[in-house]
Design an enzyme around this catalytic site. Structure first.
Site, PDB file in Angstrom:
ATOM      1  N   TYR A  48       0.869  -1.136  -0.028  1.00  0.00           N
ATOM      2  CA  TYR A  48       0.135  -0.002   0.006  1.00  0.00           C
ATOM      3  C   TYR A  48       0.791   1.296  -0.078  1.00  0.00           C
ATOM      4  O   TYR A  48       1.705   1.645   0.928  1.00  0.00           O
ATOM      5  CB  TYR A  48      -1.016  -0.003   1.164  1.00  0.00           C
ATOM      6  CG  TYR A  48      -1.783   0.934   1.301  1.00  0.00           C
ATOM      7  CD1 TYR A  48      -2.201   2.199   0.358  1.00  0.00           C
ATOM      8  CD2 TYR A  48      -2.723   1.078   2.712  1.00  0.00           C
ATOM      9  CE1 TYR A  48      -3.163   2.978   0.714  1.00  0.00           C
ATOM     10  CE2 TYR A  48      -3.936   2.200   2.702  1.00  0.00           C
ATOM     11  CZ  TYR A  48      -3.733   3.088   1.881  1.00  0.00           C
ATOM     12  OH  TYR A  48      -4.769   4.137   2.139  1.00  0.00           O
ATOM     13  N   LYS A  67      -1.294  -1.413  -4.033  1.00  0.00           N
ATOM     14  CA  LYS A  67      -2.430  -0.458  -4.133  1.00  0.00           C
ATOM     15  C   LYS A  67      -1.624   0.843  -4.347  1.00  0.00           C
ATOM     16  O   LYS A  67      -0.747   1.242  -3.287  1.00  0.00           O
ATOM     17  CB  LYS A  67      -3.183  -0.518  -2.993  1.00  0.00           C
ATOM     18  CG  LYS A  67      -4.278   0.770  -2.864  1.00  0.00           C
ATOM     19  CD  LYS A  67      -5.041   0.986  -1.652  1.00  0.00           C
ATOM     20  CE  LYS A  67      -5.911   2.195  -1.348  1.00  0.00           C
ATOM     21  NZ  LYS A  67      -6.560   2.253  -0.223  1.00  0.00           N
ATOM     22  N   ILE A 126      -9.333   0.209  -4.884  1.00  0.00           N
ATOM     23  CA  ILE A 126      -9.566  -0.007  -3.417  1.00  0.00           C
ATOM     24  C   ILE A 126     -10.487   1.510  -3.327  1.00  0.00           C
ATOM     25  O   ILE A 126      -9.560   2.428  -3.057  1.00  0.00           O
ATOM     26  CB  ILE A 126      -8.519  -0.233  -2.455  1.00  0.00           C
ATOM     27  CG1 ILE A 126      -8.044  -1.626  -2.780  1.00  0.00           C
ATOM     28  CG2 ILE A 126      -9.128   0.061  -0.793  1.00  0.00           C
ATOM     29  CD1 ILE A 126      -7.039  -2.176  -1.896  1.00  0.00           C
TER      30      ILE A 126
END
Length: 300
Positions: free
Chosen positions: A137, A165, A209
């Site tokens: 992330y 992500k 997301i």
């Protein structure tokens, strides 16, 4: 390690809270079902929109246990287990595995500046400590540390690091993540910026997301489903439709705006935990106007 298809729209669901800032467990279950019924491809508790930064470790474990139970294997559950230290990240990751999470989302360490070698060793150590798929992330504006494309390429050679992500908002950075991992077919690149989801998919990414899915779950899911069906114009219309809502982010922390909007739509999720819960009156008025306009357009 379960063979999962990581793709689509994964809502980082809000953590509903009562007036005393305790967790509203029943509403959390309601939000899980609301997202799955809208077609969400996964559920991600205590991400940025779930206020991971302000929940205690015990609260995170409770939220995760509830989400796993309520999801009941209908879609994968992503657990955000990143901490500042490698040791704490491993401990929380092992706990998430024990509770039954499907995927770990691990944010970069924050506050202290980390070199790319330190980031590589951090994620490698966590990956070796758990038998679970891991999605890196990258959100440098919040953590102060960015994962370079070269480091993502190195980390993609580790079997259970299966994706990244990108919430940098830099489309070229996300493109480079896609380019440097193209030789690994099962590696996914997800957009953490909701305005880039369609462009992520068109570039070869796997979805997003999406914080806005808390507010408009069906709209966000339709970006992905229309793209996959070849209905690019419909996907683009859905993508464009969230622009006015995202425009409200100028009034405060984006996850504060998102949670306020969910509450205004009639879901008693409460406010974000103090001190991150202030929206000026002008922001509240604009939010009300935008939500009403979008309601009249049939957005939900």
């Amino acid at each position: 390690m379960r063979n999962l298809e990581l793709r689509g729209i994964i809502p980082p669901i809000v953590t509903p809270m009562n007036e005393d800032e305790s967790i509203n467990e029943q509403e959390l279950r309601n939000q899980v079902n609301r997202q799955i019924e809208a077609g969400a491809h996964g559920i991600f508790p205590f991400g940025t929109n779930g206020e991971a930064y302000i929940l205690s470790e015990e609260e995170k474990e409770r939220v995760l246990a509830i989400v796993i139970e309520e999801t009941n294997k209908r879609v994968p559950v992503y657990a955000g287990t990143g901490c500042i230290s490698t040791k704490d990240t491993i401990r929380l990751s092992k706990k998430a595995q024990e509770l039954g999470a499907d995927v770990l989302s691990i944010i970069t360490p924050s506050f202290a500046a980390a070199s790319q070698e330190e980031l590589y060793q951090h994620f490698k150590a966590v990956a070796e400590a758990v038998d679970m798929p891991i999605v890196l992330y990258n959100i440098p504006a919040r953590t102060g540390n960015a994962i370079s494309p070269a480091t993502v390429k190195r980390l993609s050679k580790i079997k259970n690091i299966v994706g990244v992500k990108d919430s940098s908002g830099n489309f070229d950075n996300m493109l480079q993540y896609i380019e440097v991992t193209r030789d690994r077919e099962d590696f996914v690149v997800l957009s953490g910026n909701d305005s880039l989801i369609l462009w992520n998919l068109m570039a070869g990414g796997s979805g997003g997301i999406a914080g806005c899915a808390n507010v408009y779950p069906e709209v966000m899911v339709s970006i992905y489903e229309n793209f996959k069906a070849g209905n690019i114009e419909k996907a683009r219309q859905a993508q464009d439709s969230i622009r006015s809502f995202r425009g409200c982010f100028k009034h405060g922390n984006p996850n504060t705006i998102v949670k306020a909007a969910v509450d205004m739509l009639g879901h008693p999720v409460g406010k974000c935990r103090a001190p991150f819960n202030y929206i000026p009156q002008a922001g509240i008025e604009e939010l009300k106007t935008v939500l009403e306009e979008n309601k009249n357009k049939g957005m939900k």
